[in-house]
Design a protein around this motif. Structure first.
Motif, short mmCIF file in Angstrom:
data_model
loop_
_atom_site.label_atom_id
_atom_site.label_comp_id
_atom_site.label_asym_id
_atom_site.label_seq_id
_atom_site.Cartn_x
_atom_site.Cartn_y
_atom_site.Cartn_z
N GLY A 42 -11.82 -24.84 -70.89
CA GLY A 42 -11.64 -24.63 -69.70
C GLY A 42 -12.60 -25.49 -68.42
O GLY A 42 -11.92 -25.59 -67.37
N SER A 43 -14.04 -25.44 -68.38
CA SER A 43 -15.26 -25.81 -67.88
C SER A 43 -15.06 -27.42 -67.42
O SER A 43 -15.54 -27.90 -66.69
CB SER A 43 -16.58 -24.74 -68.00
N PHE A 57 -11.59 -28.91 -68.62
CA PHE A 57 -10.87 -29.78 -68.87
C PHE A 57 -8.93 -28.60 -67.37
O PHE A 57 -9.62 -27.41 -67.96
CB PHE A 57 -9.86 -30.13 -70.57
N ASP A 58 -8.45 -29.89 -66.59
CA ASP A 58 -8.41 -28.51 -65.86
C ASP A 58 -7.06 -27.86 -67.57
O ASP A 58 -5.99 -28.74 -67.82
CB ASP A 58 -7.72 -29.73 -64.88
N ASP A 59 -6.49 -26.85 -66.88
CA ASP A 59 -5.61 -26.15 -67.94
C ASP A 59 -5.41 -26.96 -69.32
O ASP A 59 -4.25 -27.25 -70.17
CB ASP A 59 -4.44 -26.26 -66.82
N PRO A 60 -6.56 -26.35 -70.12
CA PRO A 60 -6.68 -26.65 -71.16
C PRO A 60 -5.63 -26.98 -72.16
O PRO A 60 -5.99 -28.11 -73.49
CB PRO A 60 -8.01 -26.75 -71.85
N ARG A 93 -3.36 -36.56 -68.71
CA ARG A 93 -4.32 -35.62 -67.44
C ARG A 93 -5.50 -36.74 -66.72
O ARG A 93 -5.88 -37.99 -67.93
CB ARG A 93 -4.85 -35.00 -68.43
N ASP A 147 -9.06 -35.57 -66.95
CA ASP A 147 -10.23 -35.80 -67.88
C ASP A 147 -10.03 -35.83 -69.13
O ASP A 147 -11.70 -35.40 -69.68
CB ASP A 147 -10.66 -34.46 -67.47
#
Ligand code: HEM
Length: 312
Positions: A232-233, A235-238, A245, A247
């Protein structure tokens, strides 16, 4: 295997898997996929197992053609590699399968030495084996790795990708509306599933601090690529599957560093073509059966599906 041995062997095959070389293979990959889809669509049988009809043959045919391995021997290497990648196989069973594969590929090396063809094995035989740059044992071990890694991983990604898109109709609709999204969608599928998830094992060669944790020289480390791909640090909403997305290029589905997957460009090309063609040519494709009853390969070093019943 470490530098310098690893680098020497890896350099022997790097150029065969470069982006430019893979781009030249695209038309052939398209033909292979079209032929398999023709056969699948011509069958009266329903449901069809997408693993047998498409996911397993695509990468198997491609790697066979690259290595100069006759595809008609596919049952021999697919069954052996299944055992090699299984977590439930005993060390003896795995060793027997490795030796059977090594025996088979050793014979192939002999044939290519007598009559070289236009394939990677022939080139390795004439340029590396005959010049003494590689031993017969190391060459055969390299071929076993290429043949097994070359079809297991991609096959599992093909079936999981089809299933995931069927389970996320809104994402599939976005993909259909804009096929230019296919490459990013494939990266997201690679991140989301991280099929080579059993964790690469390494031994630290020097003391190093990672995330506040000291790893001492000589200690073992398991690199959990699957956990990293849901970090989660980074990827957003992993845990969300999102083909848009931004990322996704941070993913580690092909590993990282000197051992990063050598054949990732080929795997990408296969996945991109198959994802596009499958939903273009079978627009009404749907899952035949219950998601909860699908046989996932939780027992294997490479995650995937044993079977994927579909209909249209
Ligand atoms: C979607 C498909 C694939 C995935 C997810 C995948 C994943 C990976 C990963 C995570 C590694 C690194 C393991 C580590 O850190 O020790 C790796 C290495 C490797 N992969 Fe793949 N792979 C795929 C397809 C392929 C294909 C098609 C081939 C073709 C021969 C291949 C051949 C290799 C080889 C030879 C290595 C070892 C490289 C080295 O140690 O220098 N892979 N792969």
């Amino acid at each position: 295997m470490d530098f310098p041995e690893h680098t020497t062997y890896r350099r022997m095959i790097t150029k065969d898997f470069l982006h430019r070389r893979v781009e030249q293979l695209r038309p052939r990959i398209e033909n292979i996929i079209d032929d398999l889809l023709d056969t699948m669509l011509a069958t009266e049988e329903r449901p069809v197992d997408l693993v047998r009809a498409l996911a397993l043959p695509v990468p198997s045919i491609v790697i066979c053609e690259l290595l100069g391995v006759p595809y008609q021997d596919h049952a021999l290497f697919q069954t052996r590699s299944n055992v090699l990648f299984s977590r439930e196989a005993t060390a003896e069973q795995a060793m027997t399968c490795f030796q059977e594969l090594a025996g088979y590929l050793g014979e192939l090396v002999g044939k290519k030495a007598a009559e070289p063809g236009d394939d990677l094995t022939s080139r390795l035989v004439t340029e590396q084996l005959m010049t003494g740059a590689i031993t017969p044992e190391a060459l055969v071990a390299m071929l076993v790795l290429l043949l097994t890694a070359g079809h297991e991983t991609t096959a599992n990604m093909i079936s999981l990708s089809a299933l995931t898109l069927l389970q996320h109709p809104e994402q599939l609709a976005k993909l259909r509306a804009d096929p230019d999204k296919v490459p990013t969608a494939v990266e997201e599928l690679l991140r989301y599933h991280t099929v080579a998830a059993s964790g690469a094992r390494r031994v630290a060669v020097a003391d190093i601090e990672i995330g506040g944790q000291l790893v001492r020289a000589g200690e073992g480390v398991i690199l959990a690529y699957d956990a990293a791909n849901r970090d989660g640090s980074v990827f957003d909403d992993p845990d969300a599957f999102d083909i848009d997305r931004s990322d996704v290029d941070q993913h580690l589905a092909f590993g990282y560093g000197p051992h990063q997957c050598i054949d990732q460009q080929l795997a990408r090309a296969e996945l991109q073509i198959v994802t596009r063609k499958l939903f273009e040519r079978v627009p009404t494709l749907r899952l035949a059966g219950d998601l909860a009853e699908l046989p996932f390969r939780r027992d294997a070093a490479v995650y995937g599906l044993q079977e994927l019943p579909v209909t249209w």
